[in-house]
Design a protein around this motif. Sequence first.
Motif, PDB file in Angstrom:
ATOM      1  N   THR A 125      80.292  12.229  45.599  1.00  0.00           N
ATOM      2  CA  THR A 125      79.927  10.898  45.032  1.00  0.00           C
ATOM      3  C   THR A 125      80.830  10.090  45.432  1.00  0.00           C
ATOM      4  O   THR A 125      81.149   9.704  46.444  1.00  0.00           O
ATOM      5  CB  THR A 125      79.491  11.347  43.931  1.00  0.00           C
ATOM      6  N   ARG A 129      83.245   8.947  49.114  1.00  0.00           N
ATOM      7  CA  ARG A 129      82.591   7.684  49.846  1.00  0.00           C
ATOM      8  C   ARG A 129      83.531   6.521  49.633  1.00  0.00           C
ATOM      9  O   ARG A 129      83.909   6.596  51.447  1.00  0.00           O
ATOM     10  CB  ARG A 129      81.438   7.327  48.892  1.00  0.00           C
ATOM     11  N   SER A 164      74.466  10.185  49.680  1.00  0.00           N
ATOM     12  CA  SER A 164      73.920   8.593  49.758  1.00  0.00           C
ATOM     13  C   SER A 164      74.287   8.406  48.502  1.00  0.00           C
ATOM     14  O   SER A 164      73.697   9.091  47.992  1.00  0.00           O
ATOM     15  CB  SER A 164      72.564   8.353  50.750  1.00  0.00           C
ATOM     16  N   GLY A 165      73.318   6.491  48.138  1.00  0.00           N
ATOM     17  CA  GLY A 165      73.456   6.372  47.239  1.00  0.00           C
ATOM     18  C   GLY A 165      71.871   6.511  46.556  1.00  0.00           C
ATOM     19  O   GLY A 165      71.921   6.477  45.129  1.00  0.00           O
ATOM     20  N   GLN A 166      71.618   6.105  47.751  1.00  0.00           N
ATOM     21  CA  GLN A 166      70.102   6.944  47.010  1.00  0.00           C
ATOM     22  C   GLN A 166      70.045   7.680  46.856  1.00  0.00           C
ATOM     23  O   GLN A 166      69.060   7.988  46.007  1.00  0.00           O
ATOM     24  CB  GLN A 166      68.869   6.127  48.399  1.00  0.00           C
ATOM     25  N   GLU A 167      70.438   8.648  46.789  1.00  0.00           N
ATOM     26  CA  GLU A 167      70.209  10.243  47.058  1.00  0.00           C
ATOM     27  C   GLU A 167      70.345  10.307  45.175  1.00  0.00           C
ATOM     28  O   GLU A 167      69.956  10.926  44.378  1.00  0.00           O
ATOM     29  CB  GLU A 167      70.739  11.421  47.970  1.00  0.00           C
ATOM     30  N   GLU A 168      71.777   9.797  45.183  1.00  0.00           N
ATOM     31  CA  GLU A 168      72.183   9.863  43.579  1.00  0.00           C
ATOM     32  C   GLU A 168      71.554   9.384  42.495  1.00  0.00           C
ATOM     33  O   GLU A 168      71.623   9.965  41.830  1.00  0.00           O
ATOM     34  CB  GLU A 168      72.948   9.055  44.133  1.00  0.00           C
ATOM     35  N   SER A 216      64.999  -0.651  51.775  1.00  0.00           N
ATOM     36  CA  SER A 216      66.296   0.699  51.808  1.00  0.00           C
ATOM     37  C   SER A 216      66.981   0.993  50.471  1.00  0.00           C
ATOM     38  O   SER A 216      67.366   1.794  50.215  1.00  0.00           O
ATOM     39  CB  SER A 216      68.033  -0.469  52.325  1.00  0.00           C
TER      40      SER A 216
END
Length: 491
Positions: A125, A129, A164-168, A216
């Motif tokens: 995470t 990144r 990705s931040g979205q996945e997290e 997004s």
Amino acid sequence: MKEKNPWHTPATIIITVIGVIAIVALVTVAVLQNRPVLQKYKYGIVLDAGSSHTALYIYEWPAEKDNNTGRVEQKYSCKVKGKGISSYANTPEKAGESLNECMQESVKQVPKERHHETPLYLGATAGMRLLNLENSLASDKVFQAVEKALQGFPFSFQGARILSGQEEGAFGWVTVNYLDDRLKQGLETTGALDLGGASTQISFVSDNYDISESPSNSVTFRLYGNDYNLYTHSFLCYGKDQALLMALAHQTKSGPKTIVDPCFHPGYLEQKQYSVLYDSPCVSARKPQNPTTTFSHTGAGNFTQCQDVVKKVFNFTSCQYSRCSFNDVFQPPLQGTYGAFSAYYFVMDFLNLTDASTPLETVKQKLASYCATPWNQIVQQHPTIKVKYLSEYCFSGTYIVTLLTEGYNFTSESYANINFIKEIKGSDAGWTLGYMLNLTNMIPAEAPDLPPLPHAGYVSVVTITALLLFVLVILSLFCFCPGFKKQPHIV
Ligand SMILES: O=P(O)(O)OP(=O)(O)OP(=O)(O)OC[C@H]1O[C@@H](n2cnc3c(O)ncnc32)[C@H](O)[C@@H]1O
Ligand SMILES: [Ca+2]
């Protein structure tokens, strides 16, 4: 003369015995045929390579039911010793080695015959990144070392990557709602708030908001026959460690020799290095021109002033959408309940503020009094807690309250909808379970066809029906066959 029991005729005895045998046979066959198959389990392993540390989770589920009704549960977790894998940028092989102890334990935890079919994932995470932004070559080397180490174990290694931040955010939401059984039952979902060391995520379903306003931030799912339109955002640098660096950067803009920090306890004094403080992409651009090498970090212990410092790490001045949280990020209206985990839980648990019935005003009062407590008293009261954690709870608590209220716009009223949680039904809250459920296709898009009755109900219905039929046969024999009528027998 003795009257013989009319039921004691050979015919009734034979019929009764046959009837009892038939019922026992019928119920036994029905129970055996429909008994849940002897529980054999399957396993999956996920490594959560966070910015502050790596944790390993083993999940387990009944082998027969992996794609519909079986529950996936956390069987085992292991905290990797040392810091997160991104801290090994200069010594990548050590990142791989650091995982050995927990991996060796996993080999023991998963039955040998399942090893080769057990998927193993590593998701990194915000720490990675940031390293990837700063030095992508170094981050590639860390991944190479980690992959090499993981390939040496007998599991089915599926790769190591940065989420990705979205996945997290989205997988944290899936985990919480899966464990709460909200998805399968189509219940109103709960939002997910995750506070890490280097980033923080907010994810929730908000009805009547226009996805197209900020595509997004939108993730759509079809799970168990229901469509979900999830809002999610991950704020890089807004995890509690990076937020502390940003708050310190604001106070050391001019490169002073001493700062009096309202977010640290009165009497706190530590020499800190400018090079360490500014060694992160979250603050490096703000480095003062000619700082001394070190500065004295002293505490003032003032909650209100600390909130003012913390507010400076957020930008509230511009919003190009209909509504924003902060830093020009779209956020629809808050809705429903929320589960707040990781550092939200660690910090609020330490401060005894996890009780959902504690009003926001009381939380602020308690924080104010905690922050004002002299540092030597705090150390004396908590001799077993790491000094680094201990010194930062005043900042972290203030940051949490400020992020929730000023950042995400929770009010005194909606704050009561936040539950600070560590785990749900024995499984830790976090993105790892949702990530594995997704990669193993364990949550079907459509609702599975379930038998109309649960197993126990089915057995009861079969038994009662068989008994009723038997009684009916006996009664009809008794009523309609003259040989069965009560007759005195003369001996
Ligand atoms: O999600 P990212 O940002 O990658 O970070 P992470 O995964 O490593 O972050 P964690 O949720 O594990 O921890 C969040 C922060 O809480 C800290 N932390 C862990 N246990 C704690 C405790 O008992 N008390 C206080 N802080 C703690 C930890 O050092 C991090 O700064
Ligand atoms: Ca995390």
